[in-house]
Enzyme design. Structure first.
Site, mmCIF file in Angstrom:
data_model
loop_
_atom_site.group_PDB
_atom_site.id
_atom_site.type_symbol
_atom_site.label_atom_id
_atom_site.label_comp_id
_atom_site.label_asym_id
_atom_site.label_seq_id
_atom_site.Cartn_x
_atom_site.Cartn_y
_atom_site.Cartn_z
ATOM 1 N N HIS A 83 44.420 12.374 -34.377
ATOM 2 C CA HIS A 83 44.108 11.190 -33.569
ATOM 3 C C HIS A 83 44.378 11.421 -32.085
ATOM 4 O O HIS A 83 43.823 10.724 -31.234
ATOM 5 C CB HIS A 83 44.835 9.942 -34.093
ATOM 6 C CG HIS A 83 46.302 9.858 -33.822
ATOM 7 N ND1 HIS A 83 47.267 10.183 -34.758
ATOM 8 C CD2 HIS A 83 46.987 9.459 -32.727
ATOM 9 C CE1 HIS A 83 48.470 9.980 -34.252
ATOM 10 N NE2 HIS A 83 48.322 9.549 -33.016
ATOM 11 N N ASP A 219 46.882 14.645 -40.513
ATOM 12 C CA ASP A 219 46.633 14.227 -39.133
ATOM 13 C C ASP A 219 46.961 15.353 -38.152
ATOM 14 O O ASP A 219 48.006 15.348 -37.501
ATOM 15 C CB ASP A 219 47.461 12.984 -38.818
ATOM 16 C CG ASP A 219 46.998 12.270 -37.558
ATOM 17 O OD1 ASP A 219 46.204 12.852 -36.801
ATOM 18 O OD2 ASP A 219 47.435 11.130 -37.329
ATOM 19 N N SER A 645 53.335 10.974 -31.043
ATOM 20 C CA SER A 645 52.245 11.476 -31.870
ATOM 21 C C SER A 645 52.006 12.948 -31.554
ATOM 22 O O SER A 645 51.820 13.316 -30.398
ATOM 23 C CB SER A 645 50.964 10.688 -31.607
ATOM 24 O OG SER A 645 51.068 9.379 -32.105
#
Length: 715
Positions: A83, A219, A645
């Protein structure tokens, strides 16, 4: 307050190992290092942060301004979240070559894809500059004067402190303005796309699974840093070579068990751990619900169109994900704060704080802080709500309005700074406008507008609204504006900007879409922004004094970490399951079995590539599986937030074991209130990453670059 007091609070040794906190890596020696070793860490603080030798910090860059990455090879290969690389993957995708759907792998370096404007930043060293930044500030009478003096000092220091030509000096504030640190940084500007799995792996579960556990998402994405021949940062050139890092992470496939030590390094964005109880209550009861409702309406419209049209799905994939991310986060945050009784916990802390003020004889200095907070937050409530509605409806979620607002700013620049500034801004807008319309669909935006403008007219405090908006007229606006405004197409938009400043402004003010934006922006600028800014400045001043008092009056054993501010931090804890609700307990690990349990053929969120199904059925996991299972994700007690992240998840020896990508839903409250019982960060297991690269993608060129630590025994 003497900085010595702050240093003592940070360095005092604690006998009990605790979890929670986002710690400055240059200040780990002492209390934090002892805690970390009590939790199981096998390396030293010097190995995490050092100026004199390579250390873990040299392998942890900030990725593209908003995420974190980790260097995993001696050829500048970096790993981050899918992402985090999503915009780049989308920008390289077309209907014919849909890398979002199919994934992408560069099987040789020549196949790697360039990414204009993408940057990766490393921290070289960190130094305390508090005394110099605050020089001459205490004698000033107003907060505005103090802030100006601080900014002047920061500017002067940033320009004068020593650094190499290719480096930057960045000074950041900590503890709400009670401490200032210098970060010397290096920013690389030639970053190339190396690989990513299809979204059915990298985004598996999509928005349904976002912010929740159990999770089964691979991810991750891969990029490479390129440098000039001297290994220094530079912009793109075919002459550039792969960056040779000071440090890169070996990847361990040893495996994990519950209660193993974990450490996460990265660049957490923003937290507000020391807000007073009234601010937290306002967040839970007023501000979060309003923002959630606006984004919920926008997302439902976008989702409806994306499910019907593949081209729209590509156009809106990144935008939808961005909007959905905090929509769901705010819901989880609100739920967690209620579950943890955070307001009551804050109120108890404040009662104890008040007693400490009295005991220390500090009533004159700190005695009115809490009552002043109560007064200011009560007064700012409607202004804060109106600000959030304006931000969510005009600036973020209705594309015609957000574009119109840029033109509104253009007109303001002409009025305040003149013709040259106007032309400079007009040229800037023109250069980026093709990218905007490439991913713009007028029917989608019209339907979003219909929903959001109604909420704005009926839910935002009415006494702040422009006269042009009321519940009766608002239902007619979309048809009128979207059939007539030139903001709805690239060609017409460009025609608006043709001519001199007088001509452009006349054309803008004749456009009905712009007229609406201008009326809303004028009302906001006149009725909301000045008073909000005035009250918010008072709260900033109070917060700084409150933080100073907390540091000063807390016992030496208190754990007082600075709020996140997008600077490099270390957080540590243990692999741990959790109990979100009565009668429910979640294990800390997931496997590929769970992917197949969730699998829905052809589904937007839960489809699975056939090759992954084949590997699963054959149990063909290579060296990455364990006892017939393929690990996918795990959770731990590390204190993370947005910006973490892509952060490396490290074992006790500093080896890479995964990468951080999310938090459990209830645990998103950790931005405001951390609870070791509820808060968990979610990480994709490094073994799953390697399995996808190796067995699924067959990218042996990538595997051959890595230093993989094989298991000594199976856990």
């Amino acid at each position: 307050m003497k900085f010595l007091k702050l240093a003592l609070l940070l360095f005092v040794i604690q006998t009990q190992a605790q979890q929670g906190g986002m710690w400055i890596p240059s200040l780990l020696k002492g209390m934090n290092e002892t805690e970390m070793k009590n939790l199981g860490m096998k390396i030293s603080a010097e190995e995490i942060y050092s100026v004199n030798q390579s250390s873990l910090k040299d392998a942890v860059p900030q990725f593209d301004g908003g995420c974190t990455a980790e260097v995993i090879s001696d050829k500048g290969l970096i790993l981050t979240n899918h992402h985090c690389g999503f915009d780049a993957i989308q920008n390289h995708s077309t209907v014919k070559h849909d890398y979002l759907r199919d994934g992408f792998w560069a099987y040789k370096m020549e196949d790697e894809l360039t990414n204009p404007n993408m940057v990766v930043m490393f921290v070289v060293r960190i130094e305390d500059v508090t005394t110099i930044v605050l020089e001459g500030v205490a004698t000033l009478s107003t907060e505005a004067e103090k802030q100006k003096k601080i900014q002047d000092n920061i500017t002067a220091l940033s320009n004068s402190l020593p650094k190499e030509n290719w480096q930057e000096n960045k000074i950041k504030t900590f503890y709400d303005g009670n401490q200032y640190l210098l970060f010397v940084t290096e920013t690389f500007k030639d970053i190339r796309f190396v690989g990513a799995p299809p979204s059915s792996i990298g985004k598996f579960g999509s928005d349904t699974d976002n912010w929740v556990w159990p999770r089964h998402t691979g991810d991750f994405s891969l990029f490479r840093i390129y440098a000039d021949k001297n290994n220094h940062p530079t912009t793109f050139s075919t002459e550039n070579v792969p960056y040779k890092p000071k440090k890169f992470f070996p990847i361990s496939i040893e495996g994990l068990k519950e209660n193993d030590f974990t450490m996460v390094m990265g660049y957490p964005g923003r937290t507000s751990e020391y807000l007073p109880s009234i601010a937290v209550e306002q967040l839970v009861t007023t501000l979060n619900p309003a923002k959630i409702e606006v984004r919920d309406a926008a997302l439902k419209v976008q989702d409806r169109f994306m499910r019907k049209d593949q081209a729209i799905k590509i156009q809106y994939a990144s935008k939808y994900a961005s909007v959905a991310n905090y929509w769901k986060k705010w819901m989880g945050e609100t739920k967690g704060l209620k579950k943890a009784n955070a307001v009551a916990a804050k109120q108890k802390f404040e009662a104890d704080f008040q007693l400490k003020v009295i005991k220390a004889g500090k009533q004159a200095e700190y005695g009115n802080l809490l009552s002043d907070f109560e007064k200011n937050y009560t007064e700012i409530k409607d202004y804060a709500l109106a600000k959030d509605y304006f931000t969510e409806v005009v600036l973020r979620n209705t594309e015609l309005l957000s574009l119109g607002y840029k033109l509104y700013q253009l007109e303001q620049i002409l009025n305040t700074k003149g013709e040259q500034s106007f032309n400079d801004r007009k040229n800037t807008i023109s250069k980026g406008i093709d990218d905007f319309y490439k991913d713009y669909n007028v029917e989608v935006d019209k339907n979003v507008f219909e929903q959001l403008i109604y909420l704005y007219a009926t839910k935002s405090p009415k006494h702040f609204l422009p006269e042009t908006l009321n519940a009766i007229e608002v239902t007619k606006l979309s048809a009128t504006i979207y059939s007539s405004s030139k903001l709805t197409s690239l060609e017409n938009f460009r025609s608006l900007l043709e001519g001199d400043s007088k001509t452009v402004i006349e054309k803008l003010n004749a456009d009905q879409g712009y007229q609406l934006v201008k009326s809303m922006a004028d009302a906001y600028s006149k009725n909301v922004a000045p008073k909000y800014d005035e009250l918010n400045l008072k709260n900033i001043t109070l917060q700084r004094a409150y933080m100073k008092a907390i540091l000063e009056l807390s016992p030496k054993s208190a754990r007082i970490f600075p709020d996140a501010n997008s600077t490099l931090r270390v957080t540590y804890g243990k692999v741990k399951g959790y109990k979100p609700n009565d009668g429910v307990y979640y294990e800390p690990f997931t496997t590929l079995d769970g992917v197949m349990e969730k699998y829905v053929p052809g589904d937007y969120e839960f489809d699975v590539p056939q090759k992954l199904i084949d590997l699963y059925n054959a149990k063909d996991y290579g060296v990455y599986g364990i006892k017939g299972k393929m690990p996918v994700c795990f959770i731990a007690t590390n204190h993370t937030t947005g910006g973490n992240s892509g952060s490396p998840a490290l074992d006790a020896k500093g080896n890479l074991i995964g990468l951080n990508f999310d938090r459990v839903w209830e645990g998103t409250m950790s931005d405001v209130y951390y609870s070791p019982e509820i808060c968990r960060n979610i990480m994709v297991d490094a073994r799953y990453v390697l399995f996808i690269i190796d067995k699924f993608a067959g990218a042996q060129n990538i595997i051959n670059e890595l230093k993989i630590i094989q298991p000594t025994n199976k856990k």
